[in-house]
Design a protein around this motif. Structure first.
Motif, PDB file in Angstrom:
ATOM      1  N   ASP A 135       8.930   5.848  -1.700  1.00  0.00           N
ATOM      2  CA  ASP A 135       9.304   5.605  -0.204  1.00  0.00           C
ATOM      3  C   ASP A 135      10.711   5.003  -0.260  1.00  0.00           C
ATOM      4  OD1 ASP A 135       9.940   4.459   2.504  1.00  0.00           O
ATOM      5  OD2 ASP A 135       7.710   5.439   2.952  1.00  0.00           O
TER       6      ASP A 135
ATOM      7  N   LEU B  30       3.090  -0.307   4.434  1.00  0.00           N
ATOM      8  CA  LEU B  30       3.613   0.203   3.137  1.00  0.00           C
ATOM      9  C   LEU B  30       3.753  -0.855   1.991  1.00  0.00           C
ATOM     10  CD1 LEU B  30       4.730   2.432   1.233  1.00  0.00           C
ATOM     11  CD2 LEU B  30       7.024   1.912   2.100  1.00  0.00           C
TER      12      LEU B  30
ATOM     13  N   ARG C 184       0.407  -2.407   1.022  1.00  0.00           N
ATOM     14  CA  ARG C 184      -0.069  -1.478  -0.087  1.00  0.00           C
ATOM     15  C   ARG C 184       0.633  -1.716  -1.324  1.00  0.00           C
ATOM     16  NH1 ARG C 184       0.257   2.296   4.152  1.00  0.00           N
ATOM     17  NH2 ARG C 184       1.910   3.539   3.167  1.00  0.00           N
TER      18      ARG C 184
ATOM     19  N   GLU D  79       3.443   8.081  -6.509  1.00  0.00           N
ATOM     20  CA  GLU D  79       3.071   8.625  -5.230  1.00  0.00           C
ATOM     21  C   GLU D  79       3.407   7.603  -4.163  1.00  0.00           C
ATOM     22  OE1 GLU D  79       2.449  11.559  -4.529  1.00  0.00           O
ATOM     23  OE2 GLU D  79       1.879  12.606  -6.258  1.00  0.00           O
ATOM     24  N   SER D  80       3.189   6.380  -4.447  1.00  0.00           N
ATOM     25  CA  SER D  80       3.343   5.323  -3.317  1.00  0.00           C
ATOM     26  C   SER D  80       4.456   4.625  -3.355  1.00  0.00           C
ATOM     27  CB  SER D  80       2.009   4.492  -3.251  1.00  0.00           C
ATOM     28  OG  SER D  80       1.796   3.734  -4.505  1.00  0.00           O
TER      29      SER D  80
END
Length: 313
Positions: A275, A193, A196, A271-272
């Motif tokens: 988290d 994660l 990215r 969207e990313s």
């Protein structure tokens, strides 16, 4: 005083009842000379006085504090200073408390799973890690996250400069936080994660994510936070003006215009970027290092993401 008057003196059973110890223990201490008898009867039975009882109480207290009998004997013989002995013993007890606190944290963590013997050993070693070992674990974590990515050196330096610094006497919460942090940085999915996210920020060809400066972040916390607290459905018409205000502020901070293409970029970033684990990483660091608590704000960005999906669709 063998064979003398023993009027008013206690026999060993009376002394034992008075002090709450067993007759066997009193006799043992007496044989060692820690609690000498005041007299003996003509038949050889021991007798004790009030001073014997006080001395026995003192011995019992020191034993309960963990002092060995040799040290107690030196104290009673005035060959040792009680103040210095107490200070040294307090340090030893402190060390034992720290070990027990770590052990308790490990057991609490293990109770939440079905550990193998290898897992028990691994977690125990993690909990007992030295400061140098903890710094190495975090350094290796960032090695795996940043490898091959042209990360800004200043940004990378700031990230690497923060290490988990447990105090000499950590609280239960700090030990628990260290165990959770280690599990987090050992998670391959969490590393992926962050890679990215790093590629999105420093990947060259990738589009730069929308700017979220301090003022914009405060606005999101204020407006999206109020919406979350009030239970505003992100898909409802009531969410639209909140989204408009927030996206306009983000566009202005980025030197952009609030157009559909920009909204899609914001949505892609959210969207990313919603988290909860990156935020949890810093919250755990705050607990371990004794910083002020870091409030949870990820739900605000998740709300904005969900509300933005409606306007982009």
């Amino acid at each position: 005083m063998a064979g003398g008057s023993t009027i008013g003196l206690m026999h060993i059973g009376e002394l034992a009842r008075r002090t709450g110890l067993s007759v066997k223990t009193v006799r043992y201490y007496s044989d060692l000379g820690l609690v000498p008898e005041a007299a003996r009867t003509r038949t050889g039975h021991r007798r004790y006085d009030a001073e014997s009882a006080l001395r026995l109480d003192f011995v019992r207290t020191l034993r309960e504090l963990g002092l060995d009998l040799a040290t107690i004997r030196r104290l009673l013989d005035q060959e040792a200073d009680l103040r210095s002995v107490a200070a040294r013993h307090a340090e030893a007890i402190g060390a034992q408390i720290r070990v027990l606190r770590v052990q308790r944290a490990v057991l609490r963590a293990l109770a939440k799973q079905e550990p193998t013997p290898q897992e028990v050993d691994r977690m125990n070693r993690i909990a007992r890690a030295t400061a140098e070992e903890r710094r190495r674990i975090i350094a290796e974590f960032f090695d795996s996250v940043f490898e091959g990515i042209p990360v800004d050196p200043e940004f990378e330096g700031r990230m690497r400069s923060v290490a988990p610094e447990l105090p000499d006497e950590p609280t239960d919460e700090q030990v628990d936080a260290w165990l959770e942090l280690h599990e987090l940085v050992s998670d391959p999915d969490f590393k992926a994660l962050l890679r990215r996210m790093s590629e999105g920020s420093f990947g060259g060809d990738a589009a730069a994510p929308p700017a979220v400066g301090a003022q914009t972040a405060e606005l999101i916390a204020e407006k999206a936070g109020a919406a979350v607290t009030a239970g505003v459905d992100p898909a409802s018409p009531a969410a639209a003006p909140i989204v408009d205000d927030l996206v306009a502020a983000m566009a202005a901070a980025s030197g952009r215009t609030d157009l559909p293409v920009y909204r899609q970029e914001v949505l892609t970033a959210l969207e990313s970027g919603t988290d909860p684990r990156p935020e949890r990483y810093w919250q755990l660091m705050a607990v371990i290092n004794g910083w002020p608590p870091i409030p949870t704000q990820t739900p605000f960005y998740a709300w904005l993401r969900d509300a933005l999906r409606v306007t982009v669709a």
